[in-house]
Design an enzyme around this catalytic site. Structure first.
Site, PDB file in Angstrom:
ATOM      1  N   CYS A  88       1.074   1.383   8.474  1.00 38.49           N
ATOM      2  CA  CYS A  88       0.683   2.698   7.962  1.00 38.49           C
ATOM      3  C   CYS A  88       0.423   3.656   9.130  1.00 38.49           C
ATOM      4  CB  CYS A  88      -0.496   2.578   7.005  1.00 38.49           C
ATOM      5  SG  CYS A  88      -0.721   4.056   5.976  1.00 38.49           S
ATOM      6  N   HIS A 196       2.219  -0.678   3.156  1.00 38.10           N
ATOM      7  CA  HIS A 196       1.226  -1.720   3.427  1.00 38.10           C
ATOM      8  C   HIS A 196       1.801  -3.082   3.034  1.00 38.10           C
ATOM      9  CE1 HIS A 196      -2.366   0.763   4.303  1.00 38.10           C
ATOM     10  NE2 HIS A 196      -1.761   1.654   3.535  1.00 38.10           N
ATOM     11  N   GLU A 198       0.477  -5.959   3.358  1.00 39.05           N
ATOM     12  CA  GLU A 198      -0.568  -6.808   2.784  1.00 39.05           C
ATOM     13  C   GLU A 198      -0.829  -6.500   1.321  1.00 39.05           C
ATOM     14  OE1 GLU A 198      -2.757  -3.127   4.131  1.00 39.05           O
ATOM     15  OE2 GLU A 198      -1.046  -4.315   4.815  1.00 39.05           O
TER      16      GLU A 198
END
Length: 216
Positions: A88, A196, A198
């Site tokens: 990001c 992102h 994750e």
């Protein structure tokens, strides 16, 4: 083997830490995930991950505010040539500079500027938030086994500014948001994702696993 996840006060650290720990276990890699503010840990790590949420200048100052951290990061990338992942705003910091609020220098590893998103369609709002597929520009090892294109896997985006790279060779993948928006950049031992990983389920976890296996 260690992976340093840098804690400089900006980033979804817990999710990133858990995602890295999960994929390290799943691929059988004996890699410890170290959430750290210690430049010595970063300098001696085998891999480094730089997350980031918020404004470009805030994140840039956050790194600089930790005594010795920028020097450790630059030594890791520029002298040791070890694998580095920006997520990001952590990816945006790879740029020459960001233009959010005020012009702010980035690390300068990938030439280009981070500018406000201006969607080409009136119904598209800023920030760009939600799930998008991506289109491949150049193959990269972190995308091994990941289906891209209109029928491919989705990644989760949340951002109001995007990285406009100067050289197309540094662009790995784009997302369509009223026009192409940079999704992944890479050069040498550095790679960055605007989305992102994750939070991106199968796509994101596969990308993180590929990063842990990547030997640039």
């Amino acid at each position: 083997m260690t992976v340093a996840l840098i804690d400089y006060g900006a980033g979804n650290l817990r999710s990133a830490e858990k995602g890295l720990e999960r994929v390290a276990h799943e691929i059988g890699r004996d890699q410890k995930i170290l959430l750290t503010r210690d430049p010595d840990v970063v300098a001696n790590a085998d891999r480094v991950v730089l997350p980031g949420d918020g404004a470009f200048p805030f994140c840039r100052r956050g790194v600089s505010a930790i005594d010795g951290m920028e020097e450790a990061i630059r030594d890791f990338v520029e002298k040791r040539g070890r694998p580095f992942l920006g997520i990001c705003v952590g990816m945006q910091l790879l740029a020459s500079r960001g233009l959010e609020h005020e012009p702010t220098d980035g690390f300068g590893w990938i030439e280009g500027e981070v500018k406000a998103i201006e969607p080409g369609a009136a119904h598209l709002k800023v920030p760009h938030m939600g799930w998008n597929t991506m289109d491949l520009v150049h193959p990269h090892p972190v995308l091994d086994g990941i289906a891209l294109g209109p029928d491919g896997l989705h990644a989760y985006f949340l951002h109001s500014f995007a990285f406009e790279v100067k050289h197309r060779r540094d662009l790995v993948a784009t997302a369509d948001y009223g026009g192409p928006v940079t999704a992944i950049v890479a050069r040498d031992n550095v790679v960055g994702t605007q989305f992102h990983p994750e939070k991106s389920q199968t796509l994101g976890l596969t990308l993180l696993a590929n990063f842990l296996k990547w030997t640039p």
